[in-house]
Design an enzyme around this catalytic site. Structure first.
Site, PDB file in Angstrom:
ATOM      1  N   LYS A 137      13.420 -14.368 -11.323  1.00  0.00           N
ATOM      2  CA  LYS A 137      13.082 -13.315 -12.291  1.00  0.00           C
ATOM      3  C   LYS A 137      12.071 -13.863 -13.299  1.00  0.00           C
ATOM      4  CE  LYS A 137      14.106 -10.361 -10.803  1.00  0.00           C
ATOM      5  NZ  LYS A 137      14.788 -10.406  -9.570  1.00  0.00           N
ATOM      6  N   HIS A 167      18.949 -36.905  -7.915  1.00  0.00           N
ATOM      7  CA  HIS A 167      18.342 -37.375  -6.660  1.00  0.00           C
ATOM      8  C   HIS A 167      16.837 -37.156  -6.632  1.00  0.00           C
ATOM      9  CE1 HIS A 167      22.286 -38.249  -5.063  1.00  0.00           C
ATOM     10  NE2 HIS A 167      22.670 -37.091  -5.574  1.00  0.00           N
ATOM     11  N   ASN A 209      -1.334   1.943   6.135  1.00  0.00           N
ATOM     12  CA  ASN A 209      -0.483   0.841   5.665  1.00  0.00           C
ATOM     13  C   ASN A 209      -0.170  -0.025   6.874  1.00  0.00           C
ATOM     14  OD1 ASN A 209      -0.419   2.066   3.218  1.00  0.00           O
ATOM     15  ND2 ASN A 209       1.769   2.490   3.191  1.00  0.00           N
ATOM     16  N   GLY A 210      -0.184  -1.340   6.675  1.00  0.00           N
ATOM     17  CA  GLY A 210       0.124  -2.238   7.794  1.00  0.00           C
ATOM     18  C   GLY A 210      -1.084  -3.091   8.127  1.00  0.00           C
ATOM     19  N   GLU A 219       8.476 -14.633 -11.661  1.00  0.00           N
ATOM     20  CA  GLU A 219       7.670 -13.516 -11.150  1.00  0.00           C
ATOM     21  C   GLU A 219       7.135 -12.616 -12.253  1.00  0.00           C
ATOM     22  OE1 GLU A 219       9.733 -10.931  -8.388  1.00  0.00           O
ATOM     23  OE2 GLU A 219      11.566 -11.031  -9.561  1.00  0.00           O
ATOM     24  N   CYS A 266       0.821  -1.214   0.000  1.00  0.00           N
ATOM     25  CA  CYS A 266       0.000   0.000   0.000  1.00  0.00           C
ATOM     26  C   CYS A 266       0.851   1.258   0.000  1.00  0.00           C
ATOM     27  CB  CYS A 266      -0.868   0.023   1.240  1.00  0.00           C
ATOM     28  SG  CYS A 266      -1.766  -1.479   1.528  1.00  0.00           S
ATOM     29  N   GLU A 279      18.361 -16.738  -8.633  1.00  0.00           N
ATOM     30  CA  GLU A 279      17.887 -15.410  -9.022  1.00  0.00           C
ATOM     31  C   GLU A 279      17.262 -15.447 -10.426  1.00  0.00           C
ATOM     32  OE1 GLU A 279      17.157 -12.936  -7.517  1.00  0.00           O
ATOM     33  OE2 GLU A 279      17.129 -11.283  -8.926  1.00  0.00           O
ATOM     34  N   TRP A 285      -3.278  -2.527  -1.280  1.00  0.00           N
ATOM     35  CA  TRP A 285      -2.956  -3.907  -1.662  1.00  0.00           C
ATOM     36  C   TRP A 285      -3.692  -4.771  -0.649  1.00  0.00           C
ATOM     37  CZ3 TRP A 285      -0.194  -8.309   0.027  1.00  0.00           C
ATOM     38  CH2 TRP A 285       0.338  -9.120  -0.987  1.00  0.00           C
ATOM     39  N   ARG A 287       4.610   0.103  -6.248  1.00  0.00           N
ATOM     40  CA  ARG A 287       4.675  -0.717  -5.039  1.00  0.00           C
ATOM     41  C   ARG A 287       3.698  -1.889  -5.088  1.00  0.00           C
ATOM     42  NH1 ARG A 287       6.555   2.435  -0.297  1.00  0.00           N
ATOM     43  NH2 ARG A 287       5.227   1.126   0.968  1.00  0.00           N
ATOM     44  N   LYS A 289       6.170  -4.175  -4.243  1.00  0.00           N
ATOM     45  CA  LYS A 289       7.591  -3.840  -4.252  1.00  0.00           C
ATOM     46  C   LYS A 289       8.217  -3.982  -2.878  1.00  0.00           C
ATOM     47  CE  LYS A 289      11.450  -2.397  -6.029  1.00  0.00           C
ATOM     48  NZ  LYS A 289      12.220  -3.392  -6.788  1.00  0.00           N
TER      49      LYS A 289
HETATM   50  C1  F6R Z   1      12.288 -10.129  -6.557  1.00  0.00           C
HETATM   51  C2  F6R Z   1      12.193  -9.143  -5.501  1.00  0.00           C
HETATM   52  C3  F6R Z   1      11.875  -9.617  -4.127  1.00  0.00           C
HETATM   53  C4  F6R Z   1      12.680  -8.835  -3.078  1.00  0.00           C
HETATM   54  C5  F6R Z   1      12.222  -9.218  -1.669  1.00  0.00           C
HETATM   55  C6  F6R Z   1      13.023  -8.516  -0.610  1.00  0.00           C
HETATM   56  O1  F6R Z   1      12.557  -9.523  -7.787  1.00  0.00           O
HETATM   57  O2  F6R Z   1      12.338  -7.966  -5.718  1.00  0.00           O
HETATM   58  O3  F6R Z   1      12.090 -10.977  -3.986  1.00  0.00           O
HETATM   59  O4  F6R Z   1      14.031  -9.099  -3.253  1.00  0.00           O
HETATM   60  O5  F6R Z   1      10.867  -8.902  -1.507  1.00  0.00           O
HETATM   61  O6  F6R Z   1      12.871  -7.140  -0.678  1.00  0.00           O
HETATM   62  P1  F6R Z   1      13.906  -6.158  -0.029  1.00  0.00           P
HETATM   63  O7  F6R Z   1      15.217  -6.360  -0.696  1.00  0.00           O
HETATM   64  O8  F6R Z   1      13.335  -4.793  -0.276  1.00  0.00           O
HETATM   65  O9  F6R Z   1      13.973  -6.497   1.422  1.00  0.00           O
END
Ligand code: F6R
Length: 611
Positions: free
Chosen positions: A487, A506, A103-104, A490, A2, A483, A77, A27, A606
């Site tokens: 990517k 395995h 927010n929260g 997601e 949010c 990673e 959100w 976000r 985000k």
């Molecule tokens: C993936 C991504 C998330 C963040 C995770 C941690 O592309 O962006 O997996 O890495 O939510 O977020 P931070 O780094 O802000 O603690």
């Protein structure tokens, strides 16, 4: 997650609120709303809409029709109650006199709701936030501040709140507990926001609210109070992010822009830390006295930041010969971790606001461990609560999927590993100097990788119609695969899984069949022949193979794989940094072909500020 914006000044508030909310869209959200005090009616005008902010924007003709110079806005959100107009914020009290953006999570909202309903107060929404709005009104008898104070004594959970009351049109009240909230200082106007990007177009002077603080904003002043309601004077700081850093700058998506910004981000992150032929990190935690007593290192993070930790562990252990453990923050906080004052806890977070990581940080500090954080967002909660912070200086990252924050975090952690090794005498002078030179060359090498962008794009046609992918690799390439697969899944919504190649036999090799695409990672020279064997193995089971290796091994890999992406030959320290870029681009172009909403993938936010 949010987003909150609030404005009190002399201009029409609604267009400013909508513009601020548009900067928070990245976000992640599913509905939006604003409340503005309308001078003519003497009441709050509240407008909300499910779906994209554009819906609300169009409905309000960009805010032109909504008169009033004080207001609050929100992108929601959904957590409690489905995304809908009624559940969107601002949530208003029974009389419509008090509006709240939040927010929260208010953890005891059911209890509060039951109590207030018992007092004859009907609820309209399914949200936890409505309980806050109703409770403030319940305690309100002409003094808004007193009512907010009383309500806060009853509310449990995490919150950043913006509160507007029709009886006090010349003020906005802001409160923060475990959720970020920023105060913005303008000329004849003041702001609140959950994220500095919302304020970039209006002011550069901000202060970050601390937990338990409350602020009363008027047009010409912001008065802050601490937990005990004693007046305090936070010191505003200047934000140095440029507004165009938060705009697309001609790119189709923020994600592509941020991928292409990596050379510059790496330069900004690394060059101030390499001076006169030495890496420079001295600080409250990183000093000789502590290093000499340090027994082990514990890295804690979520998502991609966790993947940085997995790659960093290989470097740290190899270079410092100290044991390193890497944990997901959500696990660490509940696992009764074995850390003490001789453990260095490294917390990694782009946003500096991830709730689980924050909780892990607090747990580590409670146990006496010094906490060093690697953070991108300056002044964020994690940065402020750490014993020492190293900023990545990657600039604002808007796309939900992280790219430049990941590579700068990893570069910073790798340089830190080298610095520690130098201090612990576990690296030779020669190797140290060679590695430092490597760091200085890294931004240019990254440019070389990104210049191959069209070639990588051509591989996306092989992947876009697949239903499943495996990213396999060993050691550093395994970390890279974690990673790469994240990517891919997601942003393209294709099932993608990372596997340590040695583990395939395995169990998981049974999933390899004709339609499976295997992305075989073979950048790590020491284990290249094993990477080749794994490619042969999966090809024999019918998989299509796209490989990633270094330039000098391209030919050999091309003999067995269906396609080969390459990065320049480089020291092991740099492989997962350089290797991340082709995988980011590969995921990006795959998602583009599939028509996905790349910057705002479904269900994702985000910064994850709830558990
Ligand atoms: C993936 C991504 C998330 C963040 C995770 C941690 O592309 O962006 O997996 O890495 O939510 O977020 P931070 O780094 O802000 O603690």
């Amino acid at each position: 997650m949010c987003g909150i914006v609030g404005y009190i000044g002399r201009e029409q508030a609604a267009p400013i609120l909508l513009e601020g909310l548009s900067r928070l869209e990245y976000r992640g959200y599913d509905s939006a709303g604003v409340a503005v005090f309308d001078n003519e009616t003497g009441a709050l005008a509240v407008h909300k809409a499910g779906g994209r902010l554009q819906v609300l924007h169009d409905r309000l003709r960009g805010g032109a029709d909504l008169h009033g110079t004080a207001g609050i806005g929100h992108t929601r959100w959904a957590t409690h109650g489905a995304p809908s107009d009624v559940n969107s914020h601002p949530q208003v009290s029974r009389s419509g006199r008090i509006a709240v953006v939040h927010n929260g999570i208010i953890e005891n909202y059911s209890e509060l709701r039951a109590y207030l309903t018992g007092q004859g107060i009907p609820f309209r929404s399914e949200t936890d936030t409505e309980a806050a709005a109703q409770l403030i009104e319940y305690f309100y008898s002409g003094d808004l501040l007193a009512a907010v104070e009383k309500a806060l004594q009853r509310i449990q959970g995490s919150y950043a709140l913006g509160i507007l009351c029709a009886d006090c049109p010349d003020q906005i009240i802001a409160v923060r507990k475990d959720n970020p909230l920023i105060l913005g200082y303008g000329d004849g106007c003041n702001f609140i926001a959950s994220d500095v990007t919302a304020l970039l177009g209006h002011t550069r002077q901000v202060s970050y609210m601390e937990d338990g603080e409350l602020a009363v904003l008027t047009r010409d002043r912001i008065q802050c109070y601490n937990r005990q309601m004693q007046p305090i004077q936070p010191k505003p700081v200047a934000i140095d992010w440029e507004i165009d850093a938060a705009e697309k700058g001609g790119y189709e998506h923020f994600m592509l822009k941020e991928i292409m910004e990596q050379p510059e981000a790496l330069r900004r992150c690394l060059s101030p830390r390499i001076r006169n032929g030495e890496a420079v990190f001295e600080g409250a935690v990183l000093n000789q006295a502590f290093l000499e007593t340090m027994r082990r290192i514990h890295i804690v993070a979520c998502g991609s930041s966790y993947h940085v930790g997995v790659a960093g562990k290989y470097h740290l252990e190899r270079l410092t010969r100290r044991p390193v453990e890497v944990n997901l923050s959500s696990e660490f906080r509940y696992m009764d971790p074995i850390v003490d004052e001789r453990t260095l806890v490294i917390v990694i977070s782009q946003s500096g606001e991830t709730l689980d990581t924050m909780a892990a940080l607090r747990e580590a500090r409670r146990l006496g461990a010094p906490v060093l954080s690697l953070v991108n967002v300056v002044g964020s909660s994690i940065a402020r609560e750490s014993d020492q912070v190293l900023y990545t200086w990657a600039g604002p990252e808007i796309a939900v999927a992280t790219t430049k924050a990941y590579t700068t975090q990893l570069a910073l952690l790798s340089l830190l590993a080298l610095w520690m090794a130098r201090r612990l005498n576990t690296v030779s002078d020669e190797a140290y100097q060679a590695a430092l030179a490597g760091f200085q060359a890294l931004p240019e090498q990254m440019e070389a990788v990104l210049s191959r962008r069209e070639e990588i794009r051509s591989f996306a046609s092989q992947s876009s119609s697949r239903s499943s992918m495996f990213f396999i690799g060993r050691n550093l390439d395994y970390a890279l695969g974690l990673e790469g697969s994240l990517k891919m899944k997601e942003i393209s919504y294709i099932h993608a899984e990372a596997y340590a190649s040695g583990e395939l036999k395995h169990g998981s090799i049974s999933l390899i069949e004709q339609d499976t695409l295997v992305v075989a990672l073979g950048t790590y020279g020491r284990l290249f022949s094993k990477a080749v064997s794994n490619v042969v193995e999966v090809k024999a089971r019918g998989a299509g193979v796209l490989a990633l290796t270094t330039d000098s091994r391209k030919e050999e890999m091309a003999r067995i794989a269906d396609g080969v992406m390459t990065i320049p030959d480089a020291d092991d320290l740099f492989l997962p940094i350089l290797g991340a870029a082709p995988l980011q681009l590969f995921a990006y172009y795959t998602a583009l072909l599939r028509g996905c909403d790349i910057d705002k993938p479904r269900n994702l936010a985000k910064s994850v500020t709830v558990e």
